[in-house]
Design an enzyme around this catalytic site. Structure first.
Site, PDB file in Angstrom:
ATOM      1  N   CYS A  83     -20.312 107.187 -23.296  1.00 16.82           N
ATOM      2  CA  CYS A  83     -21.528 107.183 -24.111  1.00 16.82           C
ATOM      3  C   CYS A  83     -21.490 108.332 -25.116  1.00 16.82           C
ATOM      4  O   CYS A  83     -20.723 108.274 -26.065  1.00 16.82           O
ATOM      5  CB  CYS A  83     -22.775 107.184 -23.237  1.00 16.82           C
ATOM      6  SG  CYS A  83     -24.252 106.616 -24.148  1.00 16.82           S
ATOM      7  N   HIS A 167     -21.893 102.666 -19.670  1.00 15.91           N
ATOM      8  CA  HIS A 167     -22.092 103.629 -18.586  1.00 15.91           C
ATOM      9  C   HIS A 167     -21.562 103.068 -17.261  1.00 15.91           C
ATOM     10  O   HIS A 167     -22.343 102.773 -16.349  1.00 15.91           O
ATOM     11  CB  HIS A 167     -23.574 103.954 -18.426  1.00 15.91           C
ATOM     12  CG  HIS A 167     -24.087 104.992 -19.358  1.00 15.91           C
ATOM     13  ND1 HIS A 167     -23.773 106.337 -19.232  1.00 15.91           N
ATOM     14  CD2 HIS A 167     -24.891 104.896 -20.434  1.00 15.91           C
ATOM     15  CE1 HIS A 167     -24.382 107.028 -20.190  1.00 15.91           C
ATOM     16  NE2 HIS A 167     -25.052 106.169 -20.940  1.00 15.91           N
ATOM     17  N   GLU A 169     -20.209 104.651 -14.971  1.00 20.52           N
ATOM     18  CA  GLU A 169     -20.380 105.649 -13.913  1.00 20.52           C
ATOM     19  C   GLU A 169     -21.756 105.612 -13.266  1.00 20.52           C
ATOM     20  O   GLU A 169     -21.974 106.221 -12.203  1.00 20.52           O
ATOM     21  CB  GLU A 169     -20.106 107.055 -14.472  1.00 20.52           C
ATOM     22  CG  GLU A 169     -21.265 107.757 -15.147  1.00 20.52           C
ATOM     23  CD  GLU A 169     -21.675 107.206 -16.509  1.00 20.52           C
ATOM     24  OE1 GLU A 169     -22.505 107.852 -17.168  1.00 20.52           O
ATOM     25  OE2 GLU A 169     -21.179 106.133 -16.912  1.00 20.52           O
TER      26      GLU A 169
END
Length: 224
Positions: A83, A167, A169
């Site tokens: 990001c 994203h 993660e």
């Protein structure tokens, strides 16, 4: 054991699904707003944040971070930017980060380019990804676009640096808390209500988690 710098910008954006992979390496935690960026690392992970890569007057340390990324690129050090991290890589290496006409938020369909389908990491990205960004970027001239949504670039390779606008993660339970933050105004801007946002996260969690595990395993295998 590779020494990996993990750069954080906001406490709300943590390591999430990266954690088990990082535990197998020597991790140097870097808090960007007060950092002296390390000169000698074997790899780096640059996490997301609520600021823009171009907001250097408000966050002057972004200039130091972008110079550090240029230094890593010159030394062919692998970098994974997520990001804001991807936007910083693009801006640092000759592209441009800027405010998007509309934010992109929620679980969104993406398409891989031919290069993305052959990429050892991005090939595992999946058909849908979790996005939450107000900014976007133009990739550097010598970079390779690997994936895009209908509106914005999503993944690119620039030398040893891999940028991911998504994203992978962030697990669903963490993402579900983001609308509570006063700076997280993307749902209103996009006309997406919170209930729909949470439904997308819940329904996609298993696929997003599997894709993240495959991608992170491939990237850390490359570093090792």
């Amino acid at each position: 054991m590779p020494r990996i710098a993990v750069v954080s910008h906001n406490p709300e954006v943590g390591e999430g699904r990266l954690t088990p992979h990082l535990q197998r390496h020597e991790v140097l935690a870097v808090w960007a707003p007060a950092a002296e960026f390390p000169e000698r690392v074997d790899a780096a992970v640059v996490l997301g944040g609520f600021m823009g890569a171009y907001q250097t007057h408000q966050y002057p340390w972004l200039e130091d971070e972008k110079q550090w990324l240029r230094n890593l690129a010159a030394d062919d050090v692998p970098v994974l930017g997520i990001c804001l991290g991807s936007q910083l890589i693009a801006d640092a290496l000759g592209g441009r980060a800027y405010r998007a006409p509309l934010p992109e938020v929620g679980v969104v369909e993406v398409q891989l380019t031919a290069e993305g389908r052959d990429h050892p990491v991005v090939a595992h990205l999946g058909r849908r990804v979790f996005l939450a960004h107000q900014d976007t970027f133009e990739i550097p001239e010598d970079a390779t676009l690997l994936a895009a949504s209908h509106e914005y670039p999503i993944a690119f390779q620039a030398g040893a640096a891999l940028g991911l606008q998504s994203h992978p993660e962030v697990p669903a339970d963490q993402a579900a808390t983001w609308p509570d933050h006063p700076e997280f105004i993307m749902l209103d801007q996009r006309g997406l209500d919170r209930a729909e946002f949470l439904r997308q996260l819940e329904e996609s969690e298993a696929d997003l988690e599997a894709a993240a595990e495959a991608m992170f395993s491939a990237w850390f295998d490359g570093v090792s």
